[in-house]
Structure formats: C-alpha cells, structure tokens
Design a protein around this motif. Structure first.
Motif, PDB file in Angstrom:
ATOM      1  N   UNK A 170       5.853  18.100  71.138  1.00 45.56           N
ATOM      2  CA  UNK A 170       7.181  19.008  70.909  1.00 45.56           C
ATOM      3  C   UNK A 170       8.210  18.271  70.362  1.00 45.56           C
ATOM      4  N   UNK A 171       8.710  18.673  69.172  1.00 46.88           N
ATOM      5  CA  UNK A 171       9.928  18.042  68.816  1.00 46.88           C
ATOM      6  C   UNK A 171      11.216  18.627  68.367  1.00 46.88           C
ATOM      7  N   UNK A 172      12.257  17.898  68.142  1.00 47.83           N
ATOM      8  CA  UNK A 172      13.318  18.811  67.624  1.00 47.83           C
ATOM      9  C   UNK A 172      13.480  18.557  66.096  1.00 47.83           C
ATOM     10  N   UNK A 173      14.268  19.192  65.536  1.00 49.33           N
ATOM     11  CA  UNK A 173      14.179  19.445  63.888  1.00 49.33           C
ATOM     12  C   UNK A 173      15.343  18.244  63.533  1.00 49.33           C
ATOM     13  N   UNK A 174      14.580  17.294  62.388  1.00 42.86           N
ATOM     14  CA  UNK A 174      15.141  16.108  62.011  1.00 42.86           C
ATOM     15  C   UNK A 174      16.240  16.594  61.078  1.00 42.86           C
ATOM     16  N   UNK A 175      17.462  15.907  61.073  1.00 34.52           N
ATOM     17  CA  UNK A 175      18.369  16.097  60.342  1.00 34.52           C
ATOM     18  C   UNK A 175      18.376  15.003  59.321  1.00 34.52           C
ATOM     19  N   UNK A 176      17.745  15.379  58.157  1.00 38.61           N
ATOM     20  CA  UNK A 176      17.456  14.300  57.170  1.00 38.61           C
ATOM     21  C   UNK A 176      18.646  13.353  56.725  1.00 38.61           C
ATOM     22  N   UNK A 177      18.163  11.854  56.520  1.00 41.38           N
ATOM     23  CA  UNK A 177      18.921  10.920  56.322  1.00 41.38           C
ATOM     24  C   UNK A 177      20.160  10.785  57.061  1.00 41.38           C
ATOM     25  N   UNK A 178      20.079  11.177  58.254  1.00 45.04           N
ATOM     26  CA  UNK A 178      21.257  10.973  58.968  1.00 45.04           C
ATOM     27  C   UNK A 178      20.935  10.132  60.390  1.00 45.04           C
ATOM     28  N   UNK A 179      21.633   9.363  60.792  1.00 43.65           N
ATOM     29  CA  UNK A 179      21.409   8.405  61.879  1.00 43.65           C
ATOM     30  C   UNK A 179      22.748   8.132  62.649  1.00 43.65           C
ATOM     31  N   UNK A 180      22.646   7.892  63.886  1.00 42.63           N
ATOM     32  CA  UNK A 180      23.579   7.374  64.711  1.00 42.63           C
ATOM     33  C   UNK A 180      23.271   6.165  65.588  1.00 42.63           C
ATOM     34  N   UNK A 181      24.321   5.252  65.872  1.00 39.70           N
ATOM     35  CA  UNK A 181      23.877   4.060  66.564  1.00 39.70           C
ATOM     36  C   UNK A 181      24.190   4.447  67.984  1.00 39.70           C
ATOM     37  N   UNK A 182      23.349   3.868  69.016  1.00 41.27           N
ATOM     38  CA  UNK A 182      23.282   3.535  70.236  1.00 41.27           C
ATOM     39  C   UNK A 182      24.626   2.997  70.507  1.00 41.27           C
ATOM     40  N   UNK A 209      16.116  20.323  74.990  1.00 47.19           N
ATOM     41  CA  UNK A 209      15.590  21.728  75.542  1.00 47.19           C
ATOM     42  C   UNK A 209      14.493  22.085  74.608  1.00 47.19           C
ATOM     43  N   UNK A 210      13.247  22.509  75.326  1.00 48.24           N
ATOM     44  CA  UNK A 210      12.314  22.987  74.334  1.00 48.24           C
ATOM     45  C   UNK A 210      11.830  24.252  75.123  1.00 48.24           C
ATOM     46  N   UNK A 220      19.864  15.868  84.946  1.00 43.26           N
ATOM     47  CA  UNK A 220      19.779  17.255  84.915  1.00 43.26           C
ATOM     48  C   UNK A 220      20.724  17.957  84.031  1.00 43.26           C
ATOM     49  N   UNK A 221      20.519  19.062  83.657  1.00 43.13           N
ATOM     50  CA  UNK A 221      21.550  19.960  82.966  1.00 43.13           C
ATOM     51  C   UNK A 221      22.268  20.668  84.005  1.00 43.13           C
ATOM     52  N   UNK A 222      23.738  20.682  84.278  1.00 43.45           N
ATOM     53  CA  UNK A 222      24.312  21.439  85.055  1.00 43.45           C
ATOM     54  C   UNK A 222      25.382  22.137  84.308  1.00 43.45           C
ATOM     55  N   UNK A 223      25.346  23.408  83.903  1.00 48.80           N
ATOM     56  CA  UNK A 223      26.613  24.132  83.156  1.00 48.80           C
ATOM     57  C   UNK A 223      26.659  23.440  81.661  1.00 48.80           C
ATOM     58  N   UNK A 224      25.331  23.204  81.212  1.00 49.18           N
ATOM     59  CA  UNK A 224      25.539  22.315  79.786  1.00 49.18           C
ATOM     60  C   UNK A 224      26.072  21.216  79.634  1.00 49.18           C
ATOM     61  N   UNK A 225      26.253  20.352  81.053  1.00 47.69           N
ATOM     62  CA  UNK A 225      26.643  19.151  80.767  1.00 47.69           C
ATOM     63  C   UNK A 225      25.704  18.338  81.676  1.00 47.69           C
ATOM     64  N   UNK A 282      12.241  20.603  83.647  1.00 48.39           N
ATOM     65  CA  UNK A 282      13.228  21.624  83.948  1.00 48.39           C
ATOM     66  C   UNK A 282      13.478  22.600  83.009  1.00 48.39           C
ATOM     67  N   UNK A 283      13.641  23.943  83.665  1.00 51.12           N
ATOM     68  CA  UNK A 283      13.606  25.082  82.797  1.00 51.12           C
ATOM     69  C   UNK A 283      14.722  25.185  82.022  1.00 51.12           C
ATOM     70  N   UNK A 284      16.148  24.379  82.328  1.00 47.30           N
ATOM     71  CA  UNK A 284      17.302  24.531  81.489  1.00 47.30           C
ATOM     72  C   UNK A 284      17.342  23.368  80.782  1.00 47.30           C
ATOM     73  N   UNK A 285      16.311  22.521  80.536  1.00 40.87           N
ATOM     74  CA  UNK A 285      16.340  21.325  79.927  1.00 40.87           C
ATOM     75  C   UNK A 285      17.024  20.068  80.709  1.00 40.87           C
TER      76      UNK A 285
END
Length: 152
Positions: free
Chosen positions: A1-13, A24-25, A59-64, A97-100
């Motif tokens: 299961x994968x997310x949708x790629x944003x073509x030609x975009x990357x971010x550093x760690x 979230x799946x 875990x995800x608590x209220x979106x954070x 977890x159900x909420x990601x």
C-alpha cells in the motif's frame, strides 16, 4: 500500500530536527505493518553520509504525533538511504492503528550539508517538533512518499 507520489519533489531529513510524516491507509480488516519503504532522491545525494538516525513510530492523537507514548523506537544507519529504496523493517510487526500513525526521523549531525533526500507524497504533510514549546506544528510541505508492506 503506498501514498501518491509528488513528482520531482523531495525533502531532506533535516539534520538536528525532529520531523514526522503521517501514514494513513484505508483498510477494512485487521492489518499488520511489517515494514515501511521510503524512496531516496539519488540525484543530489551525498554517498559518503554516515551516522545513525533515530526512528520512532508515534500514535496519532487529535491529528498530531504523541511523542510521550511511542509505539516503538529504534535506530538505523543513515547510509542505508543511498539505495533506490530504503526499507525499514520494523523491529516487531505492528498492528495498524485505525487512525494512522506517524514516522519520525532525527538525524544528529555536525555536518548539516550532508543529509538524505527523500521523495515526497501529495497525500500528507510534514510535522516538526519544537522542544522549547513541547509542541508539534504542521509544516506547509508535504510528507515523505512511502510504501507499506502489510499482512492481513
């Protein structure tokens, strides 16, 4: 299961910063996560990168992310990110977890010019932790592109 790629975009760690990507799946039955795969952008990647990267599943608590109650914490060698795919096999299989959940990276480095670049997705956003406020803030950049290996 994968997310949708944003073509030609990357971010550093970002070195010396704690950042999180939300995962979230949509699943209809009990699912277990075996590993998470991220995709480095190898075009401008330093191949002599060294050091450990701290990884947490939160875990995800209220979106954070809930930094006080990690699901698991472990380390990997950041040099693993020089491959086409960076598969992070979890130390133990995790019930989804159900909420990601959130995956955090913390790369402590004195050389901030050398870091991993990961492809981004268009489904989620990046979150940054501000220790002086003990709070997470949602960034205006997208999260990392990921693929999950799951068991059902």
């Amino acid at each position: 299961i994968k997310s949708s790629e944003l073509k030609r975009s990357s971010a550093s760690i970002f070195p010396n910063n704690l950042n999180a990507t939300f995962i979230k799946i949509e699943v209809s039955r009990k699912t277990f996560v075996k590993s998470i795969i991220f995709f480095p952008n190898l075009i401008s990647f330093p191949h002599d990168i060294k050091g450990n990267i701290d990884i947490q599943i939160l875990p995800n608590i209220n979106g954070f992310p809930d930094i006080d109650n990690p699901i698991m914490s472990f380390q990997r060698d950041i040099s693993e990110t020089v491959n086409k795919k960076w598969e992070i096999v979890l130390p133990k299989i995790m019930k989804y977890p159900d909420n990601g959940f959130f995956v955090t990276f913390y790369y402590l480095s004195s050389d901030t010019s050398k870091t991993a670049l990961l492809k981004m997705n268009k489904d989620t956003y990046m979150y940054s932790y501000y220790p002086q406020y003990k709070a997470w803030k949602k960034s205006n950049i997208n999260g990392y592109f990921y693929k999950l290996k799951v068991l059902q």
